[in-house]
Design a protein around this motif. Structure first.
Motif, PDB file in Angstrom:
ATOM      1  N   THR A 166       6.274 -46.655  69.945  1.00 59.13           N
ATOM      2  CA  THR A 166       6.815 -48.013  70.016  1.00 59.13           C
ATOM      3  C   THR A 166       6.229 -48.970  68.990  1.00 59.13           C
TER       4      THR A 166
ATOM      5  N   ALA B 201      -0.509 -51.114  74.736  1.00 60.44           N
ATOM      6  CA  ALA B 201       0.746 -50.363  74.839  1.00 60.44           C
ATOM      7  C   ALA B 201       0.924 -49.803  76.250  1.00 60.44           C
ATOM      8  N   THR B 202       2.135 -49.926  76.774  1.00 57.96           N
ATOM      9  CA  THR B 202       2.439 -49.409  78.118  1.00 57.96           C
ATOM     10  C   THR B 202       3.700 -48.558  78.149  1.00 57.96           C
ATOM     11  N   THR B 203       4.521 -48.639  77.108  1.00 59.76           N
ATOM     12  CA  THR B 203       5.784 -47.901  77.077  1.00 59.76           C
ATOM     13  C   THR B 203       5.620 -46.628  76.263  1.00 59.76           C
ATOM     14  N   LEU B 204       6.110 -45.505  76.812  1.00 61.88           N
ATOM     15  CA  LEU B 204       6.060 -44.215  76.139  1.00 61.88           C
ATOM     16  C   LEU B 204       7.485 -43.757  75.849  1.00 61.88           C
TER      17      LEU B 204
ATOM     18  N   ARG C 152      -2.603 -40.647  71.900  1.00 65.56           N
ATOM     19  CA  ARG C 152      -1.187 -40.281  71.839  1.00 65.56           C
ATOM     20  C   ARG C 152      -0.394 -41.438  71.242  1.00 65.56           C
TER      21      ARG C 152
ATOM     22  N   PRO D 208       5.129 -38.313  74.760  1.00 68.12           N
ATOM     23  CA  PRO D 208       3.766 -38.816  74.976  1.00 68.12           C
ATOM     24  C   PRO D 208       3.350 -38.849  76.443  1.00 68.12           C
TER      25      PRO D 208
ATOM     26  N   LEU E 199      -2.846 -46.474  81.117  1.00 65.54           N
ATOM     27  CA  LEU E 199      -2.074 -47.441  80.341  1.00 65.54           C
ATOM     28  C   LEU E 199      -2.085 -48.775  81.080  1.00 65.54           C
TER      29      LEU E 199
ATOM     30  N   PRO F   5       2.630 -43.701  71.246  1.00 71.97           N
ATOM     31  CA  PRO F   5       3.664 -44.029  72.221  1.00 71.97           C
ATOM     32  C   PRO F   5       5.053 -44.134  71.611  1.00 71.97           C
TER      33      PRO F   5
ATOM     34  N   ARG G 209      -2.557 -50.466  70.268  1.00 66.53           N
ATOM     35  CA  ARG G 209      -3.072 -49.376  71.095  1.00 66.53           C
ATOM     36  C   ARG G 209      -3.749 -49.878  72.369  1.00 66.53           C
TER      37      ARG G 209
END
Length: 543
Positions: free
Chosen positions: A506, A513-516, A502, A374, A207, A504, A510
């Motif tokens: 949020t 994205a860094t937050t799960l 996956r 995730p 990520l 996430p 794609r």
């Protein structure tokens, strides 16, 4: 799947070679309209090669070695001269390599060049698997009359775009392919690829995802960055989509696919377009294979020699049904007049309380729930996969079904066979604690010992999932007989990573994205919310 080669040898055998004494003219220079030159090799018998029907193979993976050689030699030994050409930007052909984008123009220029050569006879066929099939679809509506047949295998007319759906981004295959082609001309590329499978799988957890190509191979890939940044419907991909050309194809087509192939839905769509347009002759053969199963190449070669060579010689191919399918479960090849075949009607198998599955409407009940994380995504297991060191096709699903983030619904023991052939779908009434969520549905066969084996599956991504939603999921088409004494099972979960990216939770892009975020999911099955898998079931019990 080890079974594949044995099955194919029983179904189709290649004719004995006419010669094993071949000669190769290397590095023929084929000019393109923009001044680029693409290199090609011509394989012929040492004597009598001039004037034979030509099989044209256009390939981005090189003209020798483990990929090209097994495709070329069987044809060159059995009645064809074979021209194998490196596509633009690969293995000596002028570049750069911009995957999939120049194949129409370059393909048509190559055809014009071939028919003007002194060694060319009166006819040719187009041949090849995967990308090598896509290059056929790209030109097939505009080929010269000397082209008498095309044999595309495990391929379709829009290739990459199935992976890039906004409602279901398939990560593993396009990412792995991007890594493969980026390093394919380095020394020891094939062993590097085989040994790098675990590293690539680890990189898919990166990520943000736009750093994953660097994690996998130490450099950026334009192709990988493009698949992350552009959904299938965006104008960026327009030139790679040849679906609109299929209805205008008049050259005979014999298409070979696999029930666990990554391109099967698009391949069957293309076949049906030809079928509905009344094109003749057209053939379809689908076996119990994944994308790189041995049986695919063997069957495609057999079709090139039976269907393609006969037409190239002005003869009629051996008579057979238009559609030949391997019916799994029954473990037999069967012939049908069309795809999908007649006599199969959609039947709803409803999710029931207590993990049951039945054709009756569900009773009043509370929804089932599970938690999707995730950071520990529900894994992909078998099925439609194409990655080094990863098993595809039919596998034991025990480990998957033991996870708390996978729900299962199972029929009682069947008192008669249930045969399913055609398009499979599901309608799942679903709600998440988050607005963004995925619904993954898998159809399985449970044998008398309790072993659950996957048949087909599919995923859809939802927005507004925090409101009760009817998720419509398209599963892979199939041909399967559930035998008496077995049970039918449906799995419902929220992912199959890394086959699919996956979610996430949020809504972030794609690529960045860094937050799960963990989600609590609910699956409803009551009279007002009749979740079901819809199976095309044979109406008359087979003899």
């Amino acid at each position: 799947m080890n079974l594949s080669s044995h099955l194919v040898q029983r179904m189709l055998r290649l004719p004995p070679p006419l010669t094993r004494d071949l000669t190769v003219d290397r590095d023929l220079r084929v000019p393109m309209r923009d001044g680029a030159v693409l290199l090609a090799d011509r394989w012929t018998p040492k004597t009598g090669g001039n004037g034979l029907p030509t099989a044209l193979i256009r390939i981005p993976y090189g003209r020798a070695g483990m990929i090209a050689g097994p495709m070329v030699r069987p044809l060159a030994e059995r009645g064809f001269q074979v021209l194998i050409q490196s596509t633009r930007g690969t293995f000596g052909s002028d570049g750069p390599f911009d995957p999939l984008r120049r194949e129409r123009e370059d393909g048509l220029d190559t055809l014009d060049w071939v028919i003007k050569q002194p060694w060319f006879g009166e006819s040719m066929i187009l041949y090849g698997l995967s990308y090598l099939g896509f290059v056929q679809w790209a030109v097939a509506d505009a080929v010269p009359p000397q082209v008498k047949a095309m044999i595309p295998a495990v391929s379709e007319s829009a290739l990459t775009l199935e992976f890039l759906r906004a409602d279901g981004f398939s990560l593993e295959t396009p990412f792995g392919w991007g890594v493969q082609v980026a390093g394919q001309e380095r020394p020891f590329a094939m062993p590097r690829q085989m040994l790098g499978g675990k590293k690539l799988q680890r990189a898919l957890h990166t990520l943000p995802l736009n750093q994953a190509d660097t994690a996998a191979m130490g450099q950026r890939s334009d192709y990988i960055q493009n698949i992350l940044d552009h959904d299938a419907g965006m104008p960026f991909w327009q030139g790679l989509d040849h679906r609109h050309r299929v209805a205008d194809i008049t050259v005979p087509v014999s298409s070979v696919g696999g029930w666990y192939d990554i391109f099967l839905p698009g391949q069957l769509r293309d076949y049906r377009t030809l079928q509905d347009a009344g094109r003749s002759p057209v053939r379809l053969t689908v076996g119990p294979w994944a994308h790189i199963s041995m049986g695919v190449g063997q069957t495609a070669a057999a079709e090139a020699l039976d269907f393609g060579l006969a037409l190239a010689r002005g003869e009629e191919p051996a008579e057979r049904a238009q559609v030949r399918l391997f019916v799994m479960g029954e473990e037999k090849w069967r012939d049908f007049p069309t795809w999908p075949p007649p006599g199969y009607e959609p039947q709803r198998f409803h999710l029931q309380p207590g993990g049951a599955l039945a054709t009756e409407a569900p009773a009043e009940s509370s929804p089932d729930g599970y938690r999707y994380d995730p950071a520990d995504p529900t894994p992909a297991l078998g099925g439609v996969r194409m990655a080094s060191g990863v098993k595809s096709g039919r596998v034991d699903n025990a480990s998957l079904e033991a996870r708390p983030d996978v729900l299962t619904y199972t029929t009682p023991v069947l008192d008669e066979d249930v045969e399913v052939i055609g398009e499979v779908s599901a309608e799942i009434f679903f709600r998440s604690s988050l607005s963004y969520a995925d619904v993954f549905v898998r159809l399985c066969d449970v044998d008398p010992r309790g072993r659950s084996t996957n048949i087909c599956d599919g995923l859809t991504s939802l927005t507004g999932a925090d409101e009760l939603t009817r998720a419509r999921v398209t599963l892979w088409p199939t041909a399967y007989r559930f035998n008496r004494g077995h049970r039918i099972r449906v799995q419902v979960s929220s992912g199959a990573f890394p086959r699919y990216n996956r979610n996430p939770g949020t809504g972030e892009p794609r690529a960045t994205a860094t937050t799960l975020r963990v989600a609590d999911q609910q699956v409803f099955h009551d009279l007002r919310h009749p979740s079901a898998v819809i199976l095309p079931v044979r109406q008359n019990r087979p003899a």
